[in-house]
Design an enzyme around this catalytic site. Structure first.
Site, short mmCIF file in Angstrom:
data_model
loop_
_atom_site.label_atom_id
_atom_site.label_comp_id
_atom_site.label_asym_id
_atom_site.label_seq_id
_atom_site.Cartn_x
_atom_site.Cartn_y
_atom_site.Cartn_z
N GLY A 9 10.28 -6.78 29.61
CA GLY A 9 9.87 -5.94 29.75
C GLY A 9 10.16 -4.60 29.65
N ASP A 69 -4.52 1.07 33.45
CA ASP A 69 -3.59 1.06 31.69
C ASP A 69 -4.13 -0.30 31.86
OD1 ASP A 69 -1.68 0.49 30.61
OD2 ASP A 69 -0.64 -0.47 31.72
N THR A 101 11.99 -8.03 34.78
CA THR A 101 11.72 -9.03 34.55
C THR A 101 10.94 -9.60 36.00
OG1 THR A 101 13.84 -9.00 33.50
CG2 THR A 101 13.03 -11.23 34.35
N GLY A 130 8.55 -13.00 31.79
CA GLY A 130 8.72 -12.77 30.98
C GLY A 130 9.29 -11.59 31.52
#
Length: 744
Positions: free
Chosen positions: A421, A537, A425, A419
């Site tokens: 962001g 978060d 990575t 993935g």
């Protein structure tokens, strides 16, 4: 015990056995000991340089023994600058009832005005448990010292260790001419009698004694020490230093000698110069050594003896310096051109190899310096300092090398990407032991992110919970820091909510179980960790699912540790819009209830399969939390729920979870439940039996809630979130960080 003032002496050992040892008509041997001039055998015999250096040879012993003149101090060895004499040991022994047995607790030795001093090669030693020994000197050097040895059991003792447990040693200064040693037991030994019935104190050569545990219970220890651990004495002749003595008529150093000043008392010693041998105090002094007799040159060399040295040359037909350790002797070639060419070739080859080695060495040094720079730049010093305060964290956190992780990720190949962001990575890695891991690699790392990175490492090293992603280690020697986590194989909860609604496993029961597991992990962070941890978060992209669809909380980069005596901390506002606690957003005051609000949004997400924030809806529907609360207020809850939830969940379960969502997203944090209460309530709801209510309500109201033609799994989807993101082990999605004024 008191001893007669001692006069001590030293042997000068000549390198050559053929040298003159003693004065004419004087004996040079006393038993096994050689006595060289300036010492001499016999009292007032004229065989020594002065009466201080007389040696009393007692022939009543077999073999005869040498004693210092006028005393009963036995000489046991002589070397070129020191004298070794038999030792004296103070001892105190007890019976099992604590009564002293033949104690000898005091030793006094006085060298008087003699040219002898106690060498600093000696150490003052005390053996035993609960013992104190003192040593004082008042001549030559004023000195007071001591040592204490403490131990409560034999388990405390270590062979060879003389640092205060069963054995204690201390140094003495140069120039000491007398000392008084006393032994003061600190207990009567009744408690430790079985392994330590006696205590001992002595001064002796430190190189001759090594502590052994068996010494504490050895009846022969005192006698063995007296025989085997001598006292070392230094000496000097004359009463002036070398400069003053050379001008006098009785200067003792003869030809080819060097005069050496004594560094602790008045006087000097004489030594043969290099290349000479003999007795420097006896005529004709030191004589030249014929080095050529031992063939010091090359096998094809010629040795020529010179005064004090020698010279080597090569035989005819050979070239070189003739020495063994230099160029030696090489046979001259009849083909000088070929020899020259061969030499040039070897020289160039050597130069090339040297250049290659040099280049690789420079590159290696540059790489090491670069890695050291990255280590410091990536917060390595701060991380090491933080981990060093927690020994268990250091043991459980592995430091990986950059090469190890490059190999594990196939040099960070594209097909290994799990993935991407905003910050970096995540790659799938396979270690050398075939363990599958997830490697988080940041895109960039500036100083503002170092603290966040270190914070994530420190927090994860303190967490041990089955529903929290486990940190395996990190690497700080790369350009950007790397974190290594356990591999969680089934993507994120966000992905399954918005992409797997039709999958058979993603049932209402599975959603409740995942919610309960995540809530339990957050409750553990808030209530059961060593220091409370606020995640800061909480969101569905940060809840991962493993191969058994077990929930695991991830991404602790924004998390904060909360001191035990505090309930909130003031921070820069940080989190993900849609999940972010409005009260925390406006005040900057972070509490555990901020995680509760974010978890409430995740629960609403599970029930509705709507995204937490949408830019395609009207103002009232942009925020999922607001939309959910308004729908409940207007009695439209069942219209916004995922059809599968309506089909599989019982009315009580759905209503209770909805009420829990409403309580979690209260604007005032004081009205929200704790994470522990949320976890307990979800666990309770999981245990309720399922009671399908759809048909019953259809009969009662006559109006179907779900049309037979409707697609039970068709849920409106918005396109503002990437459904393939994988934030399994880090903060890869965008967060909002705002500066705030002084918190209220």
């Amino acid at each position: 015990m008191s001893l007669t003032p001692l006069i001590l002496f030293l042997l000068f050992l000549s390198p050559s056995t053929s040298s003159i040892i003693s004065k004419p008509n004087c004996e040079s041997k006393c038993g096994n000991i050689t006595v060289p001039y300036p010492f001499g055998i016999g009292l007032n015999s004229g065989c020594s340089i002065s009466s201080w250096f007389d040696v009393n040879c007692n022939s009543s012993f077999d073999p005869p023994k040498a004693f210092i003149s006028g005393s009963n101090i036995e000489i046991v060895d002589m070397s070129n600058n020191e004298l070794r004499v038999k030792n004296w040991v103070a001892a105190a022994c007890f019976d099992r009832f604590g009564n002293k047995i033949n104690p000898l607790q005091l030793v006094w030795i006085n060298l008087g005005p003699s040219p002898f001093t106690f060498s600093d090669k000696n150490k003052f030693t005390v053996i035993g448990c609960h013992e104190m020994a003192l040593i004082t000197g008042s001549m030559g050097r004023n000195y007071t010292g001591g040592c204490i040895s403490i131990c409560s059991s034999s388990q405390d003792l270590i062979d060879g260790d003389c640092s205060g447990v069963g054995c204690c040693q201390t140094v003495i200064p140069k120039g000491l001419k007398n000392f008084n040693a006393s032994l003061v037991p600190l207990s009567n030994h009744t408690a430790i009698w079985s392994f330590d019935p006696c205590a001992y104190a002595f001064l002796g050569d430190s190189s001759s004694y090594r502590f052994s545990i068996s010494d504490l219970n050895d009846p022969a220890f005192r006698n063995r020490t007296i025989e085997n651990v001598p006292v070392v004495l230094d000496w000097a002749v004359g009463e002036e230093n070398c400069k003053g003595a050379r001008d006098s008529t009785d200067f003792a150093c003869l030809d080819n000698t060097d005069c050496i000043d004594s560094d602790d008392i008045a006087g000097y010693r004489c030594l043969c110069q290099k290349g000479y041998e003999g007795n420097p105090y006896l005529s004709p002094g030191c004589t030249d050594i014929d080095e050529c007799g031992s063939n010091p040159c090359h096998e094809h060399g010629i040795c020529k003896n010179l005064q004090g040295t020698f010279n080597c040359s090569c035989k005819k037909g050979y070239s070189g310096d003739g020495s063994k350790n230099g160029r030696g002797c090489i046979k001259k070639s009849v083909f000088p051109v070929a020899k020259f060419s061969l030499g040039i070739s070897f020289g160039l080859l050597t130069l090339a190899i040297g250049m290659i080695v040099l280049i690789f060495g420079v590159k290696k040094r540059k790489l090491l310096k670069l890695r050291e720079k990255f280590f410091v730049q990536n917060g390595g010093l701060l991380l090491t300092q933080q981990l060093s305060s927690n020994e268990s964290s250091m043991k459980s956190t592995k430091i990986f090398t950059a090469e190890e992780l490059e190999k594990a990720t196939n040099n960070y190949a594209e097909d290994r990407i799990l993935g991407k962001g905003g910050y970096g990575t995540v790659y799938k890695g396979i270690l050398h032991d075939h363990q599958v891991v997830a490697v988080k690699k940041s895109k960039v790392m500036d100083q503002t992110q170092i603290e966040q990175f270190i914070n994530e490492v420190i927090i994860l090293t303190q967490i041990n919970h089955r529903n929290v992603v486990k940190l395996l280690g990190c690497c700080l020697e790369a350009e950007v820091p790397l974190l290594v986590y356990e591999f969680v194989s089934n993507n994120t909860l966000f992905h399954h909510i918005h992409n797997s609604g039709g999958m058979p496993w993603f049932s209402w029961d599975s959603r409740l179980r995942i919610a309960a597991e995540a809530a339990g992990a957050l409750s553990y962070l808030h209530s059961s960790a060593g220091m409370p941890i606020i995640h800061r978060d909480v969101k569905s992209p940060n809840i991962l699912l493993d191969e058994y669809y077990t929930a695991k909380i991830a991404d602790f980069g924004a998390s904060r540790l909360v001191p035990i005596n505090q309930t909130m901390v003031s921070t820069l506002v940080q989190g993900t819009l849609g999940y972010l606690d409005p009260e925390y957003f406006h005040t900057g005051q972070l509490t555990e209830k901020s995680d509760v609000y974010s978890f409430g949004v995740v629960l609403a997400e599970l029930m509705t399969t709507r995204k937490p924030l949408s830019t395609t809806k009207n103002d009232q529907e942009k925020s999922l939390a607001t939309f959910f609360v308004v729908a409940m207020k207007e009695d439209r809850l069942f219209q916004i729920l995922d059809p599968r939830v309506l089909k599989e969940g019982s009315m009580k379960q759905i209503q209770d979870v909805a009420k829990l969502v409403k309580r979690c997203v209260k604007m005032n944090s004081e009205n929200r439940p704790t994470m522990k209460e949320v976890a307990m309530e979800l666990e309770g709801l999981r245990k309720l039996s399922k009671h399908p209510w759809t048909e019953q309500q259809l009969e009662e109201e006559g109006v179907p809630l779900i049309s037979e033609q409707s697609d039970l799994y068709a849920v409106p989807m918005s396109s503002d979130f990437s459904t393939n993101e994988y934030s399994a082990h880090h903060s890869l999605d965008s967060r909002m960080i705002l500066p705030i004024n002084t918190p209220r």
